[in-house]
Write a protein that holds these residues in place. Sequence first.
Motif, PDB file in Angstrom:
ATOM      1  N   SER A 192     -71.164 -53.629 -57.958  1.00 27.92           N
ATOM      2  CA  SER A 192     -72.228 -53.998 -58.954  1.00 27.92           C
ATOM      3  C   SER A 192     -72.402 -55.480 -58.473  1.00 27.92           C
ATOM      4  O   SER A 192     -73.768 -55.835 -58.539  1.00 27.92           O
ATOM      5  CB  SER A 192     -71.921 -53.923 -60.481  1.00 27.92           C
ATOM      6  N   VAL A 193     -71.382 -56.272 -58.340  1.00 32.22           N
ATOM      7  CA  VAL A 193     -71.599 -57.633 -57.976  1.00 32.22           C
ATOM      8  C   VAL A 193     -72.362 -57.692 -56.958  1.00 32.22           C
ATOM      9  O   VAL A 193     -73.309 -58.625 -56.491  1.00 32.22           O
ATOM     10  CB  VAL A 193     -70.193 -58.333 -58.089  1.00 32.22           C
ATOM     11  N   LEU A 194     -71.875 -57.035 -55.592  1.00 30.63           N
ATOM     12  CA  LEU A 194     -72.480 -57.071 -54.191  1.00 30.63           C
ATOM     13  C   LEU A 194     -73.653 -56.604 -54.313  1.00 30.63           C
ATOM     14  O   LEU A 194     -74.645 -57.441 -53.797  1.00 30.63           O
ATOM     15  CB  LEU A 194     -71.694 -56.180 -53.450  1.00 30.63           C
ATOM     16  N   PHE A 195     -74.162 -55.519 -54.978  1.00 33.10           N
ATOM     17  CA  PHE A 195     -75.457 -54.963 -54.833  1.00 33.10           C
ATOM     18  C   PHE A 195     -76.483 -56.065 -55.900  1.00 33.10           C
ATOM     19  O   PHE A 195     -77.651 -55.941 -55.767  1.00 33.10           O
ATOM     20  CB  PHE A 195     -75.740 -53.388 -55.290  1.00 33.10           C
ATOM     21  N   MET A 196     -76.147 -56.448 -57.031  1.00 34.09           N
ATOM     22  CA  MET A 196     -76.881 -57.376 -57.550  1.00 34.09           C
ATOM     23  C   MET A 196     -77.453 -58.503 -56.815  1.00 34.09           C
ATOM     24  O   MET A 196     -78.532 -59.016 -56.945  1.00 34.09           O
ATOM     25  CB  MET A 196     -76.228 -57.891 -58.765  1.00 34.09           C
ATOM     26  N   GLU A 197     -76.572 -59.216 -55.766  1.00 30.96           N
ATOM     27  CA  GLU A 197     -77.136 -60.156 -54.971  1.00 30.96           C
ATOM     28  C   GLU A 197     -78.076 -59.440 -54.091  1.00 30.96           C
ATOM     29  O   GLU A 197     -79.119 -60.212 -53.688  1.00 30.96           O
ATOM     30  CB  GLU A 197     -75.837 -60.625 -54.424  1.00 30.96           C
ATOM     31  N   ILE A 198     -77.875 -58.187 -53.542  1.00 31.90           N
ATOM     32  CA  ILE A 198     -78.846 -57.811 -52.633  1.00 31.90           C
ATOM     33  C   ILE A 198     -80.179 -57.593 -53.568  1.00 31.90           C
ATOM     34  O   ILE A 198     -81.113 -57.809 -52.764  1.00 31.90           O
ATOM     35  CB  ILE A 198     -78.159 -56.581 -52.119  1.00 31.90           C
ATOM     36  N   ASP A 199     -80.227 -57.163 -54.715  1.00 30.56           N
ATOM     37  CA  ASP A 199     -81.179 -56.850 -55.486  1.00 30.56           C
ATOM     38  C   ASP A 199     -81.864 -58.256 -55.773  1.00 30.56           C
ATOM     39  O   ASP A 199     -83.307 -58.399 -55.344  1.00 30.56           O
ATOM     40  CB  ASP A 199     -80.819 -56.362 -56.993  1.00 30.56           C
ATOM     41  N   ARG A 200     -81.297 -59.481 -56.008  1.00 32.97           N
ATOM     42  CA  ARG A 200     -81.932 -60.653 -56.169  1.00 32.97           C
ATOM     43  C   ARG A 200     -82.609 -61.196 -54.778  1.00 32.97           C
ATOM     44  O   ARG A 200     -83.588 -61.603 -55.022  1.00 32.97           O
ATOM     45  CB  ARG A 200     -80.742 -61.503 -56.563  1.00 32.97           C
ATOM     46  N   ARG A 201     -82.066 -60.943 -53.739  1.00 31.09           N
ATOM     47  CA  ARG A 201     -82.606 -61.271 -52.431  1.00 31.09           C
ATOM     48  C   ARG A 201     -83.631 -60.625 -51.781  1.00 31.09           C
ATOM     49  O   ARG A 201     -84.535 -60.969 -51.211  1.00 31.09           O
ATOM     50  CB  ARG A 201     -81.677 -61.595 -51.488  1.00 31.09           C
ATOM     51  N   HIS A 202     -83.542 -59.242 -52.004  1.00 31.40           N
ATOM     52  CA  HIS A 202     -84.359 -58.305 -51.284  1.00 31.40           C
ATOM     53  C   HIS A 202     -84.939 -57.273 -51.993  1.00 31.40           C
ATOM     54  O   HIS A 202     -85.820 -56.520 -51.529  1.00 31.40           O
ATOM     55  CB  HIS A 202     -83.358 -57.480 -50.083  1.00 31.40           C
ATOM     56  N   GLY A 203     -84.725 -57.095 -53.112  1.00 34.33           N
ATOM     57  CA  GLY A 203     -85.735 -56.407 -54.112  1.00 34.33           C
ATOM     58  C   GLY A 203     -84.869 -54.997 -54.358  1.00 34.33           C
ATOM     59  O   GLY A 203     -83.932 -54.655 -53.750  1.00 34.33           O
ATOM     60  N   ARG A 204     -85.197 -54.370 -55.552  1.00 32.04           N
ATOM     61  CA  ARG A 204     -84.507 -53.040 -56.055  1.00 32.04           C
ATOM     62  C   ARG A 204     -84.732 -52.045 -55.068  1.00 32.04           C
ATOM     63  O   ARG A 204     -83.712 -51.047 -54.915  1.00 32.04           O
ATOM     64  CB  ARG A 204     -85.034 -52.785 -57.520  1.00 32.04           C
ATOM     65  N   THR A 237     -78.050 -56.757 -65.584  1.00 34.93           N
ATOM     66  CA  THR A 237     -76.912 -57.125 -65.127  1.00 34.93           C
ATOM     67  C   THR A 237     -75.845 -56.933 -66.141  1.00 34.93           C
ATOM     68  O   THR A 237     -74.657 -56.103 -65.831  1.00 34.93           O
ATOM     69  CB  THR A 237     -76.785 -58.489 -64.842  1.00 34.93           C
ATOM     70  N   GLY A 238     -75.763 -56.926 -67.481  1.00 39.47           N
ATOM     71  CA  GLY A 238     -74.882 -56.663 -68.435  1.00 39.47           C
ATOM     72  C   GLY A 238     -74.592 -55.559 -68.614  1.00 39.47           C
ATOM     73  O   GLY A 238     -73.476 -55.091 -68.848  1.00 39.47           O
ATOM     74  N   ALA A 239     -75.719 -54.418 -68.890  1.00 37.30           N
ATOM     75  CA  ALA A 239     -75.236 -53.182 -68.972  1.00 37.30           C
ATOM     76  C   ALA A 239     -74.450 -52.568 -67.898  1.00 37.30           C
ATOM     77  O   ALA A 239     -73.706 -51.699 -68.042  1.00 37.30           O
ATOM     78  CB  ALA A 239     -76.914 -52.512 -69.109  1.00 37.30           C
ATOM     79  N   ALA A 240     -74.905 -53.102 -66.394  1.00 36.91           N
ATOM     80  CA  ALA A 240     -74.248 -52.502 -65.468  1.00 36.91           C
ATOM     81  C   ALA A 240     -72.698 -52.957 -65.381  1.00 36.91           C
ATOM     82  O   ALA A 240     -71.838 -52.092 -65.287  1.00 36.91           O
ATOM     83  CB  ALA A 240     -74.647 -52.849 -64.088  1.00 36.91           C
ATOM     84  N   LEU A 241     -72.373 -54.202 -65.709  1.00 37.37           N
ATOM     85  CA  LEU A 241     -70.948 -54.567 -65.871  1.00 37.37           C
ATOM     86  C   LEU A 241     -70.213 -53.713 -67.132  1.00 37.37           C
ATOM     87  O   LEU A 241     -68.972 -53.557 -66.663  1.00 37.37           O
ATOM     88  CB  LEU A 241     -70.803 -55.990 -65.939  1.00 37.37           C
ATOM     89  N   THR A 242     -70.719 -53.781 -67.987  1.00 41.51           N
ATOM     90  CA  THR A 242     -70.316 -53.134 -69.218  1.00 41.51           C
ATOM     91  C   THR A 242     -69.825 -51.515 -68.713  1.00 41.51           C
ATOM     92  O   THR A 242     -68.804 -51.123 -69.211  1.00 41.51           O
ATOM     93  CB  THR A 242     -71.046 -53.118 -70.641  1.00 41.51           C
ATOM     94  N   SER A 243     -70.765 -50.858 -68.460  1.00 35.59           N
ATOM     95  CA  SER A 243     -70.649 -49.548 -68.012  1.00 35.59           C
ATOM     96  C   SER A 243     -69.464 -49.671 -67.013  1.00 35.59           C
ATOM     97  O   SER A 243     -68.721 -48.689 -67.153  1.00 35.59           O
ATOM     98  CB  SER A 243     -71.769 -48.956 -67.427  1.00 35.59           C
ATOM     99  N   ASP A 244     -69.394 -50.289 -65.901  1.00 36.12           N
ATOM    100  CA  ASP A 244     -68.165 -50.287 -65.085  1.00 36.12           C
ATOM    101  C   ASP A 244     -67.005 -50.498 -65.575  1.00 36.12           C
ATOM    102  O   ASP A 244     -65.971 -49.881 -65.425  1.00 36.12           O
ATOM    103  CB  ASP A 244     -68.651 -51.561 -63.997  1.00 36.12           C
ATOM    104  N   LEU A 245     -66.848 -51.464 -66.541  1.00 39.25           N
ATOM    105  CA  LEU A 245     -65.705 -51.561 -67.189  1.00 39.25           C
ATOM    106  C   LEU A 245     -65.135 -50.529 -67.886  1.00 39.25           C
ATOM    107  O   LEU A 245     -63.953 -50.211 -68.058  1.00 39.25           O
ATOM    108  CB  LEU A 245     -65.710 -53.139 -67.898  1.00 39.25           C
ATOM    109  N   ALA A 246     -66.233 -50.000 -68.696  1.00 33.87           N
ATOM    110  CA  ALA A 246     -65.815 -48.855 -69.665  1.00 33.87           C
ATOM    111  C   ALA A 246     -65.300 -47.720 -68.957  1.00 33.87           C
ATOM    112  O   ALA A 246     -64.412 -47.069 -69.275  1.00 33.87           O
ATOM    113  CB  ALA A 246     -67.082 -48.397 -70.501  1.00 33.87           C
ATOM    114  N   TRP A 247     -65.918 -47.232 -67.509  1.00 28.88           N
ATOM    115  CA  TRP A 247     -65.651 -46.123 -66.807  1.00 28.88           C
ATOM    116  C   TRP A 247     -64.175 -46.508 -66.276  1.00 28.88           C
ATOM    117  O   TRP A 247     -63.046 -45.702 -66.232  1.00 28.88           O
ATOM    118  CB  TRP A 247     -66.543 -46.018 -65.789  1.00 28.88           C
ATOM    119  N   LEU A 248     -63.914 -47.729 -65.745  1.00 29.66           N
ATOM    120  CA  LEU A 248     -62.574 -47.990 -65.388  1.00 29.66           C
ATOM    121  C   LEU A 248     -61.491 -48.034 -66.228  1.00 29.66           C
ATOM    122  O   LEU A 248     -60.397 -47.499 -66.143  1.00 29.66           O
ATOM    123  CB  LEU A 248     -62.596 -49.692 -64.810  1.00 29.66           C
TER     124      LEU A 248
END
Length: 444
Positions: free
Chosen positions: A89-101, A386-397
């Motif tokens: 999520s962290v890695l691809f959020m940066e890709i999203d910010r720089r290159h688009g969804r 971004t917050g929903a992605a991180l929250t979901s990741d932590l919940a699954w973990l």
Amino acid sequence: MSAEYAVPSSSSLERDAHEASSDHRVAPGEIAIGVVIGRAAEYFDFFVYGIASVLIFPGVFFPFADPLTGTLYAFAIFALAFVARPIGSVLFMEIDRRHGRGVKLTIALFLLGGSTMAISFLPNYNHLGAVAIWLLAAFRIGQGIALGGAWDGLASLLALNAPEKQRGWYAMIPQLGAPVGFILASALFAFFLANLSTEDFLDWGWRYPFFVAFAINVVALFARLRLVATEEFSRMLEMQELEPTPVLEVLRSHGRFVLIGAVVPLASFALFHLVTVFPISWIHLFTKRNAGEFLLVQCAGAFLAAGTIVISGLMADRIGRRTQVGVSAALILMFAVASIIAPIVFGDSELGQTIYVLGGFALLGLSYGQTSGSVTANLGSRYRYTGAALTSDLAWLIGAGFAPLVALSVSSRFGLSWVGVYLLSGAVATLCALGFNRRETARL
């Protein structure tokens, strides 16, 4: 569409998707279909791996260990994807910010499908030794990183387009991807188990579900890009409703909500793998019941879960999402208590096993149907994506990543009743989180 957004959307698939969708505005029904297709493809990949962790990997990659130990090793590798998912999520959020969804989704889904397909070509331990295990772990990590990157905001877009009195209904739609993905994966394995000899199944039959994952992900990619490339989606981005935000900024401003949001769905997420992956391991290792036949029972349970997911949407719109999540957690708590007693009453009864699985799937649908709303309710529009992605990741973990490993390890030593104790802890955690954050979660 603005020129600023057209620059990073450079993949040929995205351009094709944009041409296909540029002549009309996207409707909520189209968003719903795209979300379900995308989620189903993701869950197909994960359930194929989960089922193979029981039926295939112990013998193919861990032949030096006894069946129970080999399955525990496989479950340990299974958990790696959930550890890797927040990193993705962290890695691809940066890709999203720089290159688009569009670029982000293309890379993520090709990585997800490619990692899954690559497993189908892996030599077994007898041919490659420990390197085969390391490669299996690497591809599993690839799945986890890719799943973190596959977060596209479509579920949030669907929620933002939902009528005010139908938010629960629209919140449940993305969750239908889970039973669809499980049905496809389990039905494929059940088919090969029924029509191939044990030797052929372990030699090449198990590889087919992994191989077809790539094609399924390409279809899902186009379905999602067709929506991401629309003018309406671009407009939502410009309004900062679904913009990627730096992770550290989200944690500084909404870290408390991210943590509480990760705990709210623990009852559902703990139950998730306790009725899908774990029961197959117990049946396969400790009973004489046919694994293929039991997979078909679970398929029936997945259909039941799809029905209760729909019911969860109707309930949430009538009584409120917060109340619906609380009621579901209370029912899971009761189910957990029954699970502690059931092994003593039913023993090895196939009827008891079937009742447990079908009842568990029904509760899973009822609770899981509103988890997407529960993890985003406290996040403002600026931090929703971004917050929903991180929250979901932590919940699954926290809730699901290690559930099969813990459940099998504990139950094999102390008995099945301890699986109920494990599930009970998840239900208590959900109820405590809802009570602790009553004011903030009143908007659920």
